[in-house]
Design a protein around this motif. Sequence first.
Motif, PDB file in Angstrom:
ATOM      1  N   PHE A   1       0.855  -1.180   0.000  1.00  0.00           N
ATOM      2  CA  PHE A   1       0.000   0.000   0.000  1.00  0.00           C
ATOM      3  C   PHE A   1       0.897   1.238   0.000  1.00  0.00           C
ATOM      4  O   PHE A   1       1.662   1.457   0.937  1.00  0.00           O
ATOM      5  N   HIS A   2       0.824   2.023  -1.068  1.00  0.00           N
ATOM      6  CA  HIS A   2       1.668   3.210  -1.205  1.00  0.00           C
ATOM      7  C   HIS A   2       1.146   4.318  -0.284  1.00  0.00           C
ATOM      8  O   HIS A   2      -0.055   4.598  -0.257  1.00  0.00           O
TER       9      HIS A   2
ATOM     10  N   TYR B   1      -5.080   0.555 -18.764  1.00  0.00           N
ATOM     11  CA  TYR B   1      -4.468   1.862 -18.474  1.00  0.00           C
ATOM     12  C   TYR B   1      -2.950   1.792 -18.619  1.00  0.00           C
ATOM     13  O   TYR B   1      -2.333   2.606 -19.312  1.00  0.00           O
ATOM     14  N   PHE B   2      -2.327   0.809 -17.961  1.00  0.00           N
ATOM     15  CA  PHE B   2      -0.869   0.734 -17.994  1.00  0.00           C
ATOM     16  C   PHE B   2      -0.347   0.324 -19.370  1.00  0.00           C
ATOM     17  O   PHE B   2       0.720   0.757 -19.792  1.00  0.00           O
TER      18      PHE B   2
ATOM     19  N   LYS C   1      -0.746   5.095 -10.509  1.00  0.00           N
ATOM     20  CA  LYS C   1       0.626   4.615 -10.301  1.00  0.00           C
ATOM     21  C   LYS C   1       0.865   4.102  -8.878  1.00  0.00           C
ATOM     22  O   LYS C   1       1.788   3.312  -8.659  1.00  0.00           O
ATOM     23  N   THR C   2       0.064   4.577  -7.922  1.00  0.00           N
ATOM     24  CA  THR C   2       0.283   4.194  -6.526  1.00  0.00           C
ATOM     25  C   THR C   2      -0.747   3.194  -6.015  1.00  0.00           C
ATOM     26  O   THR C   2      -0.863   2.985  -4.809  1.00  0.00           O
ATOM     27  N   MET C   3      -1.490   2.570  -6.916  1.00  0.00           N
ATOM     28  CA  MET C   3      -2.498   1.604  -6.484  1.00  0.00           C
ATOM     29  C   MET C   3      -1.862   0.435  -5.741  1.00  0.00           C
ATOM     30  O   MET C   3      -0.736   0.029  -6.056  1.00  0.00           O
ATOM     31  N   PRO C   4      -2.551  -0.117  -4.751  1.00  0.00           N
ATOM     32  CA  PRO C   4      -2.017  -1.302  -4.063  1.00  0.00           C
ATOM     33  C   PRO C   4      -1.853  -2.465  -5.029  1.00  0.00           C
ATOM     34  O   PRO C   4      -2.637  -2.616  -5.972  1.00  0.00           O
ATOM     35  N   ALA C   5      -0.824  -3.269  -4.805  1.00  0.00           N
ATOM     36  CA  ALA C   5      -0.537  -4.396  -5.701  1.00  0.00           C
ATOM     37  C   ALA C   5       0.228  -5.472  -4.948  1.00  0.00           C
ATOM     38  O   ALA C   5       0.855  -5.204  -3.910  1.00  0.00           O
TER      39      ALA C   5
END
Length: 252
Positions: A124-125, A153-154, A220-224
């Motif tokens: 989590f950013h 999107y990416f 860009k900062t979505m949790p992954a």
Amino acid sequence: MRITMALPKLTTPSFTTTLPDTKTVVEFRPWLVGDKKALLIAMQADDKDQLRRTIFDVLGKCILTPGVDVGKLPAVDVSWLMMHVRMRSDSDVIELALQIKDCTQKPDCVRRVKVDLNEVVVKFHPDHTSKIALTDTIGLKMRAPTLNEAQTYFALADTDKSADPEGIVQLYFDVIAMCIGSVFDGDEVTMASDVSPADLRDFISSMTDQQFSKIETFFKTMPALHHKIETVCKDCGRKIEYELNGLTDFFG
């Protein structure tokens, strides 16, 4: 007269996991041999769209909790669920082939490493937020993109726009617009579902670069899914560090 005997009916165990974004508790079963066959075929085809469709199909069959729609889940929840189904179906450990860039001994150097999926976490950013202020009073409330939307999107962000610049940029804006949940102006809130797609695109087009960059930061900062690998190149002896992020890094 031939007498046919009924084969015994196999039972399948069930498990539960809590999805990291929506916090939904989901009951699921392991995938079956037919499901695994479909996944292997999709992975061999080297077609991300086919693989994504197959993942949705397999997860849809494995989910036992009523009302859970894989296609509408946030991308990180789909990734987490796929990982846990895989762990309960096959093994906790996967083997990945990592390309060693800039190897001084072998230009096509590949290092095979094993990853324990129990060590994979959701990153989590700290800068990630779904509420985006555009002015002192106007802002957006974003929703987490689905796996389809996130990957589109990416992929578009890295696409050569010279092939079809207008079409690619249009699709890029469409994906962003789909992830807008609402627009607020002070205490007045307008749901994005009550606004036409054309009006949403026009609203995005009217933003300054600084305002639009806040939306890009949201993506860009979505949790992954995240896991850090440290290994050593057997050919040149150089220490290598890899960071795996997202479903495709772990499952092709």
